[in-house]
Design a protein around this motif. Structure first.
Motif, PDB file in Angstrom:
ATOM      1  N   ARG A  11       0.452  -6.219  11.163  1.00  0.00           N
ATOM      2  CA  ARG A  11       0.139  -5.283  10.086  1.00  0.00           C
ATOM      3  C   ARG A  11       1.055  -4.075  10.183  1.00  0.00           C
ATOM      4  NH1 ARG A  11      -5.748  -3.336   8.185  1.00  0.00           N
ATOM      5  NH2 ARG A  11      -5.090  -1.535   7.010  1.00  0.00           N
ATOM      6  N   VAL A  12       1.744  -3.790   9.101  1.00  0.00           N
ATOM      7  CA  VAL A  12       2.666  -2.660   9.071  1.00  0.00           C
ATOM      8  C   VAL A  12       1.944  -1.465   8.452  1.00  0.00           C
ATOM      9  CG1 VAL A  12       4.848  -1.792   8.166  1.00  0.00           C
ATOM     10  CG2 VAL A  12       4.645  -4.189   8.843  1.00  0.00           C
ATOM     11  N   ILE A  13       1.847  -0.378   9.222  1.00  0.00           N
ATOM     12  CA  ILE A  13       1.218   0.843   8.733  1.00  0.00           C
ATOM     13  C   ILE A  13       2.324   1.871   8.501  1.00  0.00           C
ATOM     14  CG2 ILE A  13      -0.421   2.687   9.258  1.00  0.00           C
ATOM     15  CD1 ILE A  13      -1.893   0.668  11.043  1.00  0.00           C
ATOM     16  N   ALA A  52      -3.245   4.181  -8.186  1.00  0.00           N
ATOM     17  CA  ALA A  52      -3.146   3.222  -7.084  1.00  0.00           C
ATOM     18  C   ALA A  52      -4.510   2.658  -6.734  1.00  0.00           C
ATOM     19  CB  ALA A  52      -2.548   3.914  -5.851  1.00  0.00           C
ATOM     20  N   GLY A  53      -4.530   1.390  -6.412  1.00  0.00           N
ATOM     21  CA  GLY A  53      -5.722   0.779  -5.866  1.00  0.00           C
ATOM     22  C   GLY A  53      -6.523  -0.045  -6.845  1.00  0.00           C
ATOM     23  N   SER A  54      -7.411  -0.808  -6.261  1.00  0.00           N
ATOM     24  CA  SER A  54      -8.365  -1.606  -7.022  1.00  0.00           C
ATOM     25  C   SER A  54      -9.667  -1.609  -6.230  1.00  0.00           C
ATOM     26  CB  SER A  54      -7.839  -3.034  -7.207  1.00  0.00           C
ATOM     27  OG  SER A  54      -7.614  -3.632  -5.941  1.00  0.00           O
ATOM     28  N   LEU A  55     -10.744  -1.945  -6.918  1.00  0.00           N
ATOM     29  CA  LEU A  55     -12.028  -1.978  -6.229  1.00  0.00           C
ATOM     30  C   LEU A  55     -12.100  -3.200  -5.331  1.00  0.00           C
ATOM     31  CD1 LEU A  55     -14.601  -0.866  -8.931  1.00  0.00           C
ATOM     32  CD2 LEU A  55     -13.874   0.371  -6.905  1.00  0.00           C
ATOM     33  N   GLN A  56     -12.619  -3.007  -4.141  1.00  0.00           N
ATOM     34  CA  GLN A  56     -12.871  -4.093  -3.204  1.00  0.00           C
ATOM     35  C   GLN A  56     -13.860  -5.045  -3.878  1.00  0.00           C
ATOM     36  OE1 GLN A  56     -15.255  -2.830   0.085  1.00  0.00           O
ATOM     37  NE2 GLN A  56     -14.108  -4.074   1.546  1.00  0.00           N
ATOM     38  N   ALA A  57     -13.886  -6.301  -3.466  1.00  0.00           N
ATOM     39  CA  ALA A  57     -14.744  -7.305  -4.087  1.00  0.00           C
ATOM     40  C   ALA A  57     -16.197  -6.854  -4.188  1.00  0.00           C
ATOM     41  CB  ALA A  57     -14.649  -8.618  -3.326  1.00  0.00           C
ATOM     42  N   TRP A  62     -12.399   1.691  -2.818  1.00  0.00           N
ATOM     43  CA  TRP A  62     -11.072   1.503  -3.380  1.00  0.00           C
ATOM     44  C   TRP A  62     -10.146   1.047  -2.263  1.00  0.00           C
ATOM     45  CZ3 TRP A  62      -9.814   1.501  -8.373  1.00  0.00           C
ATOM     46  CH2 TRP A  62     -10.663   2.124  -9.275  1.00  0.00           C
ATOM     47  N   VAL A  63      -9.277   0.083  -2.552  1.00  0.00           N
ATOM     48  CA  VAL A  63      -8.285  -0.381  -1.587  1.00  0.00           C
ATOM     49  C   VAL A  63      -6.931  -0.463  -2.273  1.00  0.00           C
ATOM     50  CG1 VAL A  63      -9.893  -1.706  -0.142  1.00  0.00           C
ATOM     51  CG2 VAL A  63      -8.793  -2.819  -2.072  1.00  0.00           C
ATOM     52  N   SER A  69      -1.152  -6.564   3.595  1.00  0.00           N
ATOM     53  CA  SER A  69      -2.227  -5.767   4.201  1.00  0.00           C
ATOM     54  C   SER A  69      -2.937  -4.924   3.147  1.00  0.00           C
ATOM     55  CB  SER A  69      -1.661  -4.830   5.269  1.00  0.00           C
ATOM     56  OG  SER A  69      -1.096  -5.566   6.323  1.00  0.00           O
ATOM     57  N   ALA A  70      -4.250  -4.778   3.330  1.00  0.00           N
ATOM     58  CA  ALA A  70      -5.054  -3.923   2.454  1.00  0.00           C
ATOM     59  C   ALA A  70      -5.496  -2.705   3.247  1.00  0.00           C
ATOM     60  CB  ALA A  70      -6.250  -4.691   1.925  1.00  0.00           C
ATOM     61  N   PHE A  71      -5.511  -1.552   2.596  1.00  0.00           N
ATOM     62  CA  PHE A  71      -5.897  -0.295   3.231  1.00  0.00           C
ATOM     63  C   PHE A  71      -6.934   0.402   2.367  1.00  0.00           C
ATOM     64  CE2 PHE A  71      -1.567  -1.239   4.484  1.00  0.00           C
ATOM     65  CZ  PHE A  71      -1.578  -1.002   5.841  1.00  0.00           C
TER      66      PHE A  71
END
Length: 191
Positions: A11-13, A52-57, A62-63, A69-71
């Motif tokens: 995972r790249v941060i 930026a982002g979308s709602l997690q399932a 928000w992710v 990778s998801a943050f």
């Protein structure tokens, strides 16, 4: 490597979230992708300057996705405002609204404090966290964890002699007194 087996990429941060995002109170997530012309890193043109982002399932957080990778957005906003999150800590939404990622709504917390900021369960008949009725022993039981050791405790208030209402009131007052002793329960917790 055997056929059909894939090595997971590390995972790249990113070193600096500000290279990728800008905080924007008008964005639903609280973040916007940087403009591709001013960003020091490559940003896809279809993302440039967009929210930026979308709602997690589950619809609770928000992710944003970077590569594979998801943050969590609330963690990114906290780090952009305050720096890295120390080990053993999480980011807590003060008002309990996990979709509101404004910097003033985020604080560093231990898991214990985060739990104590949780709202009362919908099936909580008494409206007080950590108090339940035990008909076998004819008592109301107050349960809590010591904020320093994490050790669980319980205290019982019988309702045979004084009645249900008086026992519930004693249990509520005792639960509220835990805050005076530094337990850290918030009003949202039902204490």
């Amino acid at each position: 490597m055997p056929k059909g087996v894939y090595e997971r990429k590390p995972r790249v941060i990113p070193e600096n979230w500000s290279d990728i995002f800008v905080m924007d109170p008008n964005s639903p997530s609280g973040l916007r992708w940087r403009d591709k012309n001013t960003a020091p890193v490559m940003i896809k043109s279809n993302r440039s300057s967009q929210p930026a982002g979308s709602l997690q399932a589950s619809g609770r957080y928000w992710v944003v996705e970077l590569g594979s990778s998801a943050f969590y957005v609330h963690r990114i906003v906290y780090e952009m405002t305050n720096g890295p999150i120390p080990e053993g800590h999480i980011v807590d939404h003060i008002d309990g609204n996990s979709l509101r990622n404004a910097p003033g709504n985020l604080r560093l917390a231990t898991q214990l404090l985060n739990t104590r900021n949780a709202s009362a369960r919908k099936d909580n008949a008494l409206g007080v966290h950590g108090v339940h009725r035990c008909d076998i022993n004819k008592v109301y039981v107050v349960q809590w964890s010591d904020p320093n050791t994490g050790r669980r405790h319980r205290k019982c208030f019988g309702y045979v002699r004084c009645g249900h209402e008086a026992a519930i009131e004693k249990a509520r007052k005792f639960r509220a007194s835990l805050n005076l002793q530094g337990a850290g329960y918030t009003p949202r917790h039902g204490a």
